[in-house]
Each structure stands twice: as structure tokens, then as C-alpha cells.
Design an enzyme around this catalytic site. Structure first.
Site, PDB file in Angstrom:
ATOM      1  N   HIS A 194       9.051  -3.500   3.444  1.00  0.00           N
ATOM      2  CA  HIS A 194       8.640  -3.691   2.046  1.00  0.00           C
ATOM      3  C   HIS A 194       9.863  -4.005   1.181  1.00  0.00           C
ATOM      4  O   HIS A 194       9.820  -4.875   0.321  1.00  0.00           O
ATOM      5  CB  HIS A 194       8.002  -2.413   1.493  1.00  0.00           C
ATOM      6  CG  HIS A 194       6.760  -1.968   2.201  1.00  0.00           C
ATOM      7  ND1 HIS A 194       6.699  -0.808   2.944  1.00  0.00           N
ATOM      8  CD2 HIS A 194       5.525  -2.516   2.279  1.00  0.00           C
ATOM      9  CE1 HIS A 194       5.485  -0.651   3.432  1.00  0.00           C
ATOM     10  NE2 HIS A 194       4.743  -1.671   3.058  1.00  0.00           N
ATOM     11  N   MET A 208       0.845  -1.203   0.000  1.00  0.00           N
ATOM     12  CA  MET A 208       0.000   0.000   0.000  1.00  0.00           C
ATOM     13  C   MET A 208       0.879   1.251   0.000  1.00  0.00           C
ATOM     14  O   MET A 208       0.409   2.344   0.323  1.00  0.00           O
ATOM     15  CB  MET A 208      -0.934  -0.008   1.208  1.00  0.00           C
ATOM     16  CG  MET A 208      -1.894  -1.192   1.184  1.00  0.00           C
ATOM     17  SD  MET A 208      -3.411  -0.912   2.086  1.00  0.00           S
ATOM     18  CE  MET A 208      -2.797  -0.679   3.742  1.00  0.00           C
ATOM     19  N   ASP A 238       2.470  -9.605   8.930  1.00  0.00           N
ATOM     20  CA  ASP A 238       1.014  -9.753   8.881  1.00  0.00           C
ATOM     21  C   ASP A 238       0.685 -11.246   8.808  1.00  0.00           C
ATOM     22  O   ASP A 238       0.293 -11.771   7.760  1.00  0.00           O
ATOM     23  CB  ASP A 238       0.456  -8.992   7.675  1.00  0.00           C
ATOM     24  CG  ASP A 238       0.740  -7.504   7.789  1.00  0.00           C
ATOM     25  OD1 ASP A 238       0.059  -6.829   8.561  1.00  0.00           O
ATOM     26  OD2 ASP A 238       1.695  -7.028   7.143  1.00  0.00           O
ATOM     27  N   SER A 285       3.970   1.128   8.192  1.00  0.00           N
ATOM     28  CA  SER A 285       3.645   2.477   7.706  1.00  0.00           C
ATOM     29  C   SER A 285       2.894   3.229   8.797  1.00  0.00           C
ATOM     30  O   SER A 285       2.972   4.452   8.890  1.00  0.00           O
ATOM     31  CB  SER A 285       2.794   2.401   6.442  1.00  0.00           C
ATOM     32  OG  SER A 285       3.420   1.549   5.502  1.00  0.00           O
ATOM     33  N   LEU A 327       6.675   3.240   1.611  1.00  0.00           N
ATOM     34  CA  LEU A 327       7.611   2.115   1.726  1.00  0.00           C
ATOM     35  C   LEU A 327       8.621   2.302   2.850  1.00  0.00           C
ATOM     36  O   LEU A 327       9.080   3.414   3.115  1.00  0.00           O
ATOM     37  CB  LEU A 327       8.357   1.941   0.400  1.00  0.00           C
ATOM     38  CG  LEU A 327       7.480   1.679  -0.820  1.00  0.00           C
ATOM     39  CD1 LEU A 327       8.351   1.524  -2.065  1.00  0.00           C
ATOM     40  CD2 LEU A 327       6.593   0.448  -0.626  1.00  0.00           C
TER      41      LEU A 327
HETATM   42  P1  AMP Z   1       1.438  -3.007   3.459  1.00  0.00           P
HETATM   43  O1  AMP Z   1       1.955  -1.933   2.576  1.00  0.00           O
HETATM   44  O2  AMP Z   1       1.419  -2.646   4.906  1.00  0.00           O
HETATM   45  O3  AMP Z   1       0.153  -3.604   2.960  1.00  0.00           O
HETATM   46  O4  AMP Z   1       2.486  -4.193   3.384  1.00  0.00           O
HETATM   47  C1  AMP Z   1       2.874  -4.750   2.154  1.00  0.00           C
HETATM   48  C2  AMP Z   1       3.665  -6.015   2.409  1.00  0.00           C
HETATM   49  O5  AMP Z   1       4.819  -5.715   3.190  1.00  0.00           O
HETATM   50  C3  AMP Z   1       2.866  -7.062   3.204  1.00  0.00           C
HETATM   51  O6  AMP Z   1       3.143  -8.357   2.694  1.00  0.00           O
HETATM   52  C4  AMP Z   1       3.413  -6.898   4.598  1.00  0.00           C
HETATM   53  O7  AMP Z   1       3.306  -8.061   5.397  1.00  0.00           O
HETATM   54  C5  AMP Z   1       4.868  -6.559   4.302  1.00  0.00           C
HETATM   55  N1  AMP Z   1       5.477  -5.883   5.456  1.00  0.00           N
HETATM   56  C6  AMP Z   1       4.984  -4.801   6.122  1.00  0.00           C
HETATM   57  N2  AMP Z   1       5.767  -4.501   7.174  1.00  0.00           N
HETATM   58  C7  AMP Z   1       6.779  -5.409   7.181  1.00  0.00           C
HETATM   59  C8  AMP Z   1       7.903  -5.646   8.022  1.00  0.00           C
HETATM   60  N3  AMP Z   1       8.164  -4.878   9.075  1.00  0.00           N
HETATM   61  N4  AMP Z   1       8.706  -6.693   7.740  1.00  0.00           N
HETATM   62  C9  AMP Z   1       8.460  -7.491   6.669  1.00  0.00           C
HETATM   63  N5  AMP Z   1       7.417  -7.325   5.836  1.00  0.00           N
HETATM   64  C10 AMP Z   1       6.585  -6.299   6.075  1.00  0.00           C
END
Ligand code: AMP
Length: 280
Positions: free
Chosen positions: A37, A30, A150, A186, A33
């Protein structure tokens, strides 16, 4: 690095890549970054010929009253970070295209989407599965990358991919943390400096649980009670849930084993944060 905004252009690009027998890795995000990510991008870069990152703040996974409007967005920064990390294509669609007029089809992984995160956020996983299913059909990746951060999303997406026979490998990357242990997110941007300090309590409680288990504790109830005590001591924290579950179906377990996962969701002020710790 290419920026693709329409479904049609994305499809054509993927078709061209496939004709040349090249592999596609997809990193759905989303935006806003951070290194969590980017760790997914680094993995994809090693495995695949073409790395596609989607950036789409998916309205369907937010309930009314949640943070859809204030969710942090910074496309210029994202573009720079993605390019530096080796992304080949950013798929950056418009909400109007993804949820076109007359849209009526949803994907939901029943039961698993009603518990834990799904209890507090009832329509969340239906939104996640619907957008991820759409992205899979649009981008047609060989491998899709998700973060262990997640954990319930991971379990639900694996279930969806199995149940619907998506021909896609799902690769999970470990949670990337700040120096003090806080999982990168984020939503950490919402925290005031006082709240940022208080947010350490999620990792602290998981770390305490890990110590207990390493010292031989096998009963979930004892570990959970201690975690609740740790959280209670932090004034700005308000626990949503803490649980010890089977990592595949998220059912509670009373005896801790190698397949168990400790999950936590906690409000720090108004910001809701989640974290987990696997015992595998
Ligand atoms: P989001 O933008 O929050 O939807 O996350 C996009 C992807 O990044 C999802 O697969 C999340 O699980 C992964 N993600 C978010 N935060 C982390 C983190 N701290 N470590 C590893 N992966 C992450």
C-alpha cells in the site's frame, strides 16, 4: 494529516483543492497497511499535490462466508503508517454513509467479472467497481493508484474508467514482495508459521514459469502443467486456478507473448492468496 469521515466533508475538501488548481492523488485501500500500500502512496506523493488514502473494508466485495468479519483492521496503526508515508487526508467513511438506505445502483464490468477471480468470487468485482466508482465521484482525483498484485482488478478498473469516461489517470505500481518472494497482502496475517512457509509456493511456481519462458518455451499448456506440478508438491497448498492470459481482457492465450500474464490463485490452508507475473 486530516481524517475525513463523511462524504460531504470529503467533497468540500476536494473542491477547495481543485479551486487552487492543485492535483489530487487517490490511493484506495481496505487498511491493514503494508509496504505494498505504501508504495502506492510514495508514487502519489511524487506526482500529486494532495494525497488522499481511502480506508474502507467494502462489504460489497465479500461474499457471504468470506472473511469480511475477520478481515484485519487496525486504524491506529494505519494512521501512523499513512502519516509517515506522506498521506495528507485519510478518507475513512462509515458503511452506513457509503451504502445509505435505499441504495440500489451498482457498477459491473460484464464478462470480465465472471472469469478467473470472478468465477470463484462471483460478486467480487461488482463490489470493487461500485466502491471505486463511488470513491472517484466523492474524491474527484486526477490520478488513482492501484497495485499490479491484483491484476484482474487493474484490468477491470481500466475498462470501467474507459467505458464510463471517468476523467482520471490510472497508475499501476509493481507488486511489493517479502524477501522470499511472497506478495505482500493483508491476508498473509491469517497464515500460521507453517502455512507462511508453504505460501512461498505461489512465487516459486511463477518463478519456475518465468525460467521456462526465458529458456524459449512458448506453449502455455507446458508452462501451466509444470506450475501445477510445483503446486502439487506443496502439501498445504490447494490450487484454485492457474492461467496464462492477455493482460487487458484476461482471455486465455495458448501462445505466450509479451502481452501475456501468468495468474495464480491458491489456498494455503484456509487462506486464499493470489499472485501474477507479467511478461511485458
Ligand atoms: P487492498 O487494501 O488489499 O484492497 O489493496 C489496496 C491497494 O493496494 C490495491 O490497489 C492493491 O492492488 C494494492 N496492493 C496490495 N498489495 C500490494 C502489493 N503487495 N504490492 C503492490 N500493491 C499492492
Amino acid at each position: 494529516m486530516k481524517i475525513v469521515k463523511t462524504v460531504q466533508e470529503m467533497r468540500q475538501l476536494s473542491e477547495r483543492v481543485k479551486i487552487h488548481n492543485k492535483s489530487i492523488g487517490l490511493v484506495p485501500t481496505m487498511g491493514c497497511l503494508h509496504n505494498g500500500h505504501l508504495s502506492l502512496v510514495h508514487k502519489a506523493r511524487k506526482d500529486c499535490d494532495i494525497v488522499v488514502m481511502s480506508i474502507f473494508v467494502n462489504p460489497m466485495q465479500f461474499a457471504p462466508g468470506e472473511d469480511l468479519e475477520k478481515y484485519p483492521r487496525d486504524f491506529d496503526m494505519d494512521r501512523r503508517l499513512a502519516k509517515r508515508a506522506g498521506v495528507d487526508v485519510i478518507f475513512y467513511p462509515d458503511t452506513k454513509h457509503i451504502y445509505a438506505k435505499g441504495f440500489f445502483t451498482f457498477v459491473s464490468v460484464e464478462n470480465m467479472d465472471k472469469i478467473w477471480e470472478g468465477k470463484t468470487r462471483p460478486a467480487h468485482f461488482r463490489g470493487v467497481c461500485t466502491i471505486v466508482g463511488k470513491l472517484f465521484n466523492i474524491v474527484d482525483p486526477d490520478i488513482a493508484y492501484f497495485g499490479q498484485k491484483d491484476a484482474q482488478q487493474v484490468a477491470i478498473i481500466k475498462r470501467m474508467v474507459g467505458d464510463l469516461y471517468f476523467n482520471i489517470n490510472i497508475v499501476i505500481a509493481p507488486t511489493v514482495r517479502e524477501k522470499d518472494g511472497l506478495a505482500m497482502s493483508s491476508r498473509n496475517k491469517y497464515l500460521s508459521s507453517e502455512e507462511r512457509k508453504a505460501a512461498q509456493v505461489l512465487y516459486r511456481s511463477l518463478h519456475e514459469a518465468e525460467k521456462m519462458i526465458k529458456n524459449g518455451e512458448k506453449k502455455s499448456d507446458n508452462v501451466l502443467e509444470h506450475m501445477r506440478d510445483v503446486i502439487k508438491k506443496e502439501k498445504l497448498a490447494h490450487l484454485d486456478y492457474v492461467g496464462i492470459v492477455n493482460h487487458e481482457d484476461f482471455s486465455s492465450v495458448s501462445e505466450i507473448s509479451k502481452t501475456s500474464l501468468i495468474i495464480i490463485a491458491c489456498y494455503i490452508g484456509k487462506t486464499r492468496l493470489i499472485d501474477n507475473f507479467g511478461l511485458m
